[in-house]
Design a protein around this motif. Structure first.
Motif, PDB file in Angstrom:
ATOM      1  N   TYR A 296      57.741  46.529  91.824  1.00  0.00           N
ATOM      2  CA  TYR A 296      56.613  47.401  91.357  1.00  0.00           C
ATOM      3  C   TYR A 296      57.201  48.916  90.830  1.00  0.00           C
ATOM      4  O   TYR A 296      58.465  49.306  91.281  1.00  0.00           O
TER       5      TYR A 296
ATOM      6  N   ASP B 232      47.770  47.728  92.041  1.00  0.00           N
ATOM      7  CA  ASP B 232      46.421  48.500  91.894  1.00  0.00           C
ATOM      8  C   ASP B 232      45.968  48.987  92.976  1.00  0.00           C
ATOM      9  O   ASP B 232      45.116  49.964  93.016  1.00  0.00           O
TER      10      ASP B 232
ATOM     11  N   TYR C  21      56.040  56.974  90.961  1.00  0.00           N
ATOM     12  CA  TYR C  21      54.442  57.133  90.841  1.00  0.00           C
ATOM     13  C   TYR C  21      54.199  58.678  90.856  1.00  0.00           C
ATOM     14  O   TYR C  21      54.915  59.539  91.796  1.00  0.00           O
TER      15      TYR C  21
ATOM     16  N   ASN D 200      49.342  57.879  88.015  1.00  0.00           N
ATOM     17  CA  ASN D 200      49.410  56.478  88.052  1.00  0.00           C
ATOM     18  C   ASN D 200      49.406  55.749  89.400  1.00  0.00           C
ATOM     19  O   ASN D 200      49.650  54.635  89.534  1.00  0.00           O
TER      20      ASN D 200
ATOM     21  N   LYS E 156      52.709  45.973  87.952  1.00  0.00           N
ATOM     22  CA  LYS E 156      51.636  46.939  88.335  1.00  0.00           C
ATOM     23  C   LYS E 156      50.864  46.820  89.537  1.00  0.00           C
ATOM     24  O   LYS E 156      50.702  45.687  90.110  1.00  0.00           O
TER      25      LYS E 156
END
Length: 371
Positions: free
Chosen positions: A241, A249, A271, A275, A247
């Protein structure tokens, strides 16, 4: 049930022969909330909380003590170190031996108090299981909690709606995190969420790339932020990841302490609020509300400890006075000795859009608390 009824009848007369509760805890009550002395002969209530290392238990303990004292009771509030089971067992045994007239217990391990509570049964001391159901003990008279299955449902439904799973093509990647395996509430938090999410996993619209979908695989000892972070760091590495990698979610997190650990791991992997995947939580802890406002966390389920304390105090008051406490569930919670009559409070979803109304306008926090 006979024991419970006998305990209720006996409790009304026990105030005539009370002695001090066992000491040695973090806080020994004896004064009313307005600063005056509790009335002579007032019933003495032992309150056992699991830890002071999590914000919510400090709030639970404080709210409980204040409301019980305001109702005229003497309170022995004790915290069991940092989720130390032998300490909690010892404190409860001291409360029983010291003559407390009712016990309110938030168990560290719902299955670890069977022996300790035999003394409560023998002495007809009513026991209210608080938030976490005490298992395998016929000493438990009542259970006061939030609708924990509904908490999980809310988290699962939030993810479902945020990803528009009923309409979007998918597939979407999700990971799952829950709490302490010895906390009976996990069965309801995780179970409620998975009842919503599992059909989408089965259909392939939701995918769990780590393969960790069983409750035991997703568990976090003691609901620890650090343990949740370590586990999720391993998941990030194993799956790949990242903002420029696989990705992610959504992440189902059963509470805020585990959610905070997940957020720490994701931030360390690059992150940001721009995002970050959808991330759930529960309890509205101050650090999590700050992250919610900044966009690092998507939602938290608010369980107003003032409401639960109020319901529990009313339950204690009814028991001590020999009347029937208000309950609204007689089917859900079986602790291994039978169904425990319960009072369930309603949880509420909090997001960036409504946190001011629910948390600040209600007086639960000040704006400075979560700035």
């Amino acid at each position: 049930m006979k024991k419970r009824l006998l305990a209720m009848l006996m409790a009304g007369t026990m105030a005539l022969s009370m002695t001090a509760c066992g000491g040695g805890g973090a806080s020994d009550g004896g004064e009313a909330a307005d600063g005056g002395e509790a009335a002579e002969g007032a019933a003495k209530i032992g309150v056992s909380m699991p830890t002071q290392s999590l914000q919510r238990w400090n709030q639970d303990g404080t709210n409980m003590k204040e409301q019980l004292e305001a109702a005229g009771y003497t309170v022995d509030l004790q915290y069991a170190g940092d989720n130390d089971i032998p300490t909690q067992v010892s404190q409860i045994e001291n409360m029983i031996a010291g003559g407390c007239d009712a016990l309110v217990i938030a168990a560290i391990d719902g299955s670890a108090l069977t022996e300790a509570l035999k003394g409560a049964s023998e002495n007809n001391i009513p026991v209210i299981s608080y938030d976490r159901l005490i298992m395998n003990s016929d000493a438990v008279s009542y259970y006061a909690t939030f609708d924990n299955y509904k908490v999980g449902q809310m988290q699962g439904e939030y993810i479902r709606d945020a990803l528009d799973l009923d309409n979007a093509a998918g597939p979407f990647n999700i990971e799952l995190t829950t709490g302490a395996p010895d906390d009976n509430n996990v069965n309801f938090f995780f179970g409620g969420a998975m009842d919503v999410l599992q059909p989408y996993i089965d259909s392939g619209k939701l995918v769990v790339p780590s393969g960790q979908t069983e409750k035991a695989q997703c568990a976090t000892a003691n609901w620890s932020t650090e343990e949740a972070q370590k586990r999720f760091e391993n998941i990030i590495t194993s799956v790949g990841y990242g903002p420029d990698g696989v990705k992610l979610d959504a992440v189902l997190c059963s509470n805020d302490s585990t959610s905070y650990g997940v957020q720490n791991a994701l931030q360390a992997a690059g992150y940001t609020a721009d995002n970050m995947p959808i991330i759930t939580g529960q309890d509205c802890d101050k650090p999590n509300v700050k992250n919610l406002v900044s966009g690092l966390q998507s939602m938290s389920v608010f369980k107003d400890t003032r409401t639960l304390a109020d319901a529990t105090v009313k339950m204690v008051d009814a028991i001590v006075k020999g009347t029937e406490p208000e309950i609204n569930d007689t089917e859900t919670y079986d602790n291994g000795t039978g169904i425990i009559p319960s009072y369930l409070c309603d949880p509420v979803i909090v997001t960036k859009d409504n946190y001011e109304e629910i948390l600040i306008d209600s007086g639960y926090y000040t704006a400075e608390d979560v700035a």
